[in-house]
Write a protein that holds these residues in place. Structure first.
Motif, PDB file in Angstrom:
ATOM      1  N   TRP A   1       0.700   3.610  -3.356  1.00 36.59           N
ATOM      2  CA  TRP A   1      -0.443   4.516  -3.497  1.00 36.59           C
ATOM      3  C   TRP A   1      -0.409   5.616  -2.445  1.00 36.59           C
ATOM      4  O   TRP A   1      -0.647   6.788  -2.744  1.00 36.59           O
ATOM      5  CB  TRP A   1      -1.753   3.740  -3.415  1.00 36.59           C
ATOM      6  CG  TRP A   1      -2.957   4.630  -3.533  1.00 36.59           C
ATOM      7  CD1 TRP A   1      -3.826   4.974  -2.553  1.00 36.59           C
ATOM      8  CD2 TRP A   1      -3.397   5.320  -4.703  1.00 36.59           C
ATOM      9  NE1 TRP A   1      -4.791   5.822  -3.026  1.00 36.59           N
ATOM     10  CE2 TRP A   1      -4.554   6.058  -4.355  1.00 36.59           C
ATOM     11  CE3 TRP A   1      -2.924   5.382  -6.016  1.00 36.59           C
ATOM     12  CZ2 TRP A   1      -5.242   6.850  -5.270  1.00 36.59           C
ATOM     13  CZ3 TRP A   1      -3.612   6.174  -6.941  1.00 36.59           C
ATOM     14  CH2 TRP A   1      -4.749   6.900  -6.555  1.00 36.59           C
ATOM     15  N   ARG A   2      -0.081   5.249  -1.222  1.00 35.76           N
ATOM     16  CA  ARG A   2       0.041   6.238  -0.160  1.00 35.76           C
ATOM     17  C   ARG A   2       1.106   7.272  -0.517  1.00 35.76           C
ATOM     18  O   ARG A   2       0.934   8.470  -0.275  1.00 35.76           O
ATOM     19  CB  ARG A   2       0.403   5.524   1.146  1.00 35.76           C
ATOM     20  CG  ARG A   2       0.299   6.374   2.395  1.00 35.76           C
ATOM     21  CD  ARG A   2       0.282   5.519   3.635  1.00 35.76           C
ATOM     22  NE  ARG A   2       1.452   4.661   3.736  1.00 35.76           N
ATOM     23  CZ  ARG A   2       1.407   3.334   3.848  1.00 35.76           C
ATOM     24  NH1 ARG A   2       0.257   2.693   3.863  1.00 35.76           N
ATOM     25  NH2 ARG A   2       2.511   2.617   3.958  1.00 35.76           N
TER      26      ARG A   2
ATOM     27  N   GLU B   1      -4.695   2.629  -7.552  1.00 36.19           N
ATOM     28  CA  GLU B   1      -5.269   2.835  -6.224  1.00 36.19           C
ATOM     29  C   GLU B   1      -5.428   1.511  -5.495  1.00 36.19           C
ATOM     30  O   GLU B   1      -5.747   0.484  -6.107  1.00 36.19           O
ATOM     31  CB  GLU B   1      -6.622   3.533  -6.356  1.00 36.19           C
ATOM     32  CG  GLU B   1      -7.247   3.917  -5.034  1.00 36.19           C
ATOM     33  CD  GLU B   1      -8.491   4.767  -5.198  1.00 36.19           C
ATOM     34  OE1 GLU B   1      -9.120   5.076  -4.163  1.00 36.19           O
ATOM     35  OE2 GLU B   1      -8.831   5.112  -6.348  1.00 36.19           O
ATOM     36  N   ASP B   2      -5.192   1.536  -4.192  1.00 32.78           N
ATOM     37  CA  ASP B   2      -5.301   0.320  -3.391  1.00 32.78           C
ATOM     38  C   ASP B   2      -6.641  -0.365  -3.624  1.00 32.78           C
ATOM     39  O   ASP B   2      -7.705   0.252  -3.490  1.00 32.78           O
ATOM     40  CB  ASP B   2      -5.173   0.653  -1.897  1.00 32.78           C
ATOM     41  CG  ASP B   2      -3.761   1.077  -1.516  1.00 32.78           C
ATOM     42  OD1 ASP B   2      -2.834   0.791  -2.290  1.00 32.78           O
ATOM     43  OD2 ASP B   2      -3.597   1.697  -0.453  1.00 32.78           O
TER      44      ASP B   2
ATOM     45  N   ARG C   1       0.813  -1.222   0.000  1.00 28.37           N
ATOM     46  CA  ARG C   1       0.000   0.000   0.000  1.00 28.37           C
ATOM     47  C   ARG C   1       0.841   1.263   0.000  1.00 28.37           C
ATOM     48  O   ARG C   1       0.315   2.355  -0.204  1.00 28.37           O
ATOM     49  CB  ARG C   1      -0.927  -0.006   1.211  1.00 28.37           C
ATOM     50  CG  ARG C   1      -1.984  -1.100   1.190  1.00 28.37           C
ATOM     51  CD  ARG C   1      -2.724  -1.180   2.501  1.00 28.37           C
ATOM     52  NE  ARG C   1      -1.822  -1.570   3.591  1.00 28.37           N
ATOM     53  CZ  ARG C   1      -2.198  -1.698   4.858  1.00 28.37           C
ATOM     54  NH1 ARG C   1      -3.458  -1.474   5.189  1.00 28.37           N
ATOM     55  NH2 ARG C   1      -1.343  -2.055   5.785  1.00 28.37           N
TER      56      ARG C   1
END
Length: 227
Positions: free
Chosen positions: A79-80, A143-144, A76
């Motif tokens: 994206w973060r 995106e996650d 993740r």
């Protein structure tokens, strides 16, 4: 998030008609890529070049910078990271366009590795699509929990994209190139591509040539190899 700045090259002609923004990789800084502008100035005499330093110190390289931290232990974090660094980069791009009194359509984003992730993320989300997005040894970050359909929802028009990757890349494996190319296609965002045989995590002479030709074509300039 800190404001960003970096080295610049003025247009060879003296008047900027295009803006090329270089986005460096993890642990480097803007000085790492501004030299590409020197290589392309003869082909893009009206282009202003700028290579901002990423906003944060790199935890793994004492003198380097990073757009966002990467541990490669948390899927993740990509994206973060791009969503964290994106707004600051977007604001910087707008400031540079205003500096040269250029419309957003005269922009090209050129990224390497983590910088290519930023170029694709920001470039595909700007209200006016850039004239070109050129990604070396990078990755399209989705995106996650989402697939390419998430890109289709924000897609207005598809900017020209060229992805270049070495088939011996041991930092961003070439499988990530194929993933990115296929994800863009699934989102109906076609891209051109080139694989450099025998190349690791870097840019070779042929990749440099292909990138320069792509930018001249995307800006509507005559091919320098035909003049």
């Amino acid at each position: 998030m800190a404001s960003i700045d970096g080295p610049r090259l003025s247009p060879r002609s003296g008047v900027a008609k295009q803006l090329v923004v270089f986005l460096h990789g993890l642990g480097a800084d803007g000085n790492d890529l501004i030299e590409l502008g020197e290589q392309w100035r003869a082909w893009l005499p009206d282009a202003a070049f700028v290579a901002p330093h990423a906003p944060d110190p790199c935890s793994n390289v004492p003198m380097g910078r990073e757009w966002f931290p990467l541990t490669l232990t948390d899927p993740r974090e990509f994206w973060r990271g791009v969503t964290y660094a994106g707004p600051g980069l977007d604001a910087f791009i707008d400031q540079e366009l205003a500096r040269h009194d250029l419309p957003p359509s005269r922009l090209a984003l050129v990224g390497f590795s983590q910088g290519a992730m930023m170029a694709l993320h920001v470039g595909l989300r700007r209200p006016t699509p850039p004239a070109a997005i050129l990604g070396y040894s990078g990755l399209l970050v989705l995106e996650d929990g989402e697939g390419p359909e998430g890109l289709m929802a924000l897609r207005r028009t598809a900017p020209p994209i060229l992805l270049i990757h070495g088939d011996r890349d041991d930092v961003v494996p070439v499988e990530m190139f194929f993933f990115s190319k296929e994800a863009l296609g699934a989102a109906e965002i076609p891209c051109q591509w080139h694989i450099s045989p025998g190349l690791g995590h870097g840019i070779d002479g042929e990749g440099l040539r292909q990138g320069g030709l792509f930018l001249t074509q995307s800006f509507g300039l005559p091919s320098p190899e035909k003049t």
